[in-house]
Enzyme design. Structure first.
Site, PDB file in Angstrom:
ATOM      1  N   GLY A 162       0.839  -1.192   0.000  1.00  0.00           N
ATOM      2  CA  GLY A 162       0.000   0.000   0.000  1.00  0.00           C
ATOM      3  C   GLY A 162       0.876   1.245   0.000  1.00  0.00           C
ATOM      4  O   GLY A 162       1.646   1.464   0.931  1.00  0.00           O
ATOM      5  N   SER A 163       0.781   2.088  -1.024  1.00  0.00           N
ATOM      6  CA  SER A 163       1.746   3.169  -1.155  1.00  0.00           C
ATOM      7  C   SER A 163       1.311   4.146  -2.245  1.00  0.00           C
ATOM      8  O   SER A 163       0.157   4.148  -2.653  1.00  0.00           O
ATOM      9  CB  SER A 163       3.118   2.587  -1.489  1.00  0.00           C
ATOM     10  OG  SER A 163       2.988   1.568  -2.466  1.00  0.00           O
TER      11      SER A 163
END
Length: 232
Positions: free
Chosen positions: A189-190
């Protein structure tokens, strides 16, 4: 087409960086299942999710040096003029920044938005705020790449998120890269910020979904005809 080819075309390969995680989840599932059988099925579901997270599908990338292609799968979370991070050495004037947020269900293999040469790689430690927040660009852990292109230098910044704790970079300074070539991966997640020089016009809007290596996010010359694509 044979049955084997049909199955192969449906199954998306897992990136090699994901092998240890998938194996770890599966072993944990076996151990938990030995303790309490229903836990095995929960672990198996998480194992399948892990394999899905590290998927590495082929993409058809437009081969046109006047196009900037999305470097990540995800939602376009920002299109604005912003001063690039100081460590990229791209100057103090605002550049067109297009931000793409990747949630835990998006493919996290990052790709080069344009053809060129890597001139600078700058890693910076930081916090792990929600990557969708605008202040994450300044405060979060990040890894920046500068690519020299036909239209000048562009910046690609890998930003860690709330859950992400590891940024991987697959390229080195002075290496040539093609548009759509794999340049890195972020767990889990980024966000990616792309900084484009003067002359670039955005071709995406906030909230739009982008596909790494395929979606055109900006264009330097709109008066052009059809372009060819490359599978990678």
């Amino acid at each position: 087409m044979s049955l084997f080819n049909s199955v192969r075309n449906v199954i998306v390969p897992v990136h090699k960086e994901g092998y240890p995680f998938v194996a770890g989840f599966f072993v944990a599932s076996l151990v938990l299942g030995w303790i309490f059988k229903p836990l095995f099925w929960i672990g198996l579901i998480l194992t399948l999710w892990c394999a899905y997270f590290f998927r590495d599908p082929e993409r058809m990338t437009p081969q046109d040096d006047d196009l900037a292609i999305s470097p990540a799968d995800g939602k376009v979370s920002g299109v604005q003029m912003v001063t690039p991070p100081a460590e990229l050495n791209l100057g103090h004037q605002p550049m067109l920044r297009i931000s793409i947020f990747m949630n835990v269900f998006d493919c996290h293999v990052n790709r080069s938005p344009m053809r060129g040469r890597i001139t600078n790689i700058a890693y910076r430690q930081g916090s792990f705020l929600n990557a969708e927040l605008d202040k994450a660009s300044e405060q979060n852990e990040r890894n920046g790449l500068v690519i020299e292109t036909k239209h000048g230098e562009i910046g690609v910044v890998q930003i860690a998120g709330l859950v992400a704790r590891r940024i991987l970079c697959f390229v080195n300074p002075n290496e040539p890269v093609d548009a759509g070539e794999r340049i890195g991966l972020i767990r889990f997640g980024s966000r990616l910020d792309i900084f484009l020089p003067e002359g670039a016009s955005p071709r995406v809007a906030i909230g739009q979904r982008a596909i790494a290596g395929e979606t055109v996010i900006a264009e330097f010359d709109s008066a052009k005809g059809p372009t060819v694509s490359r599978r990678s």
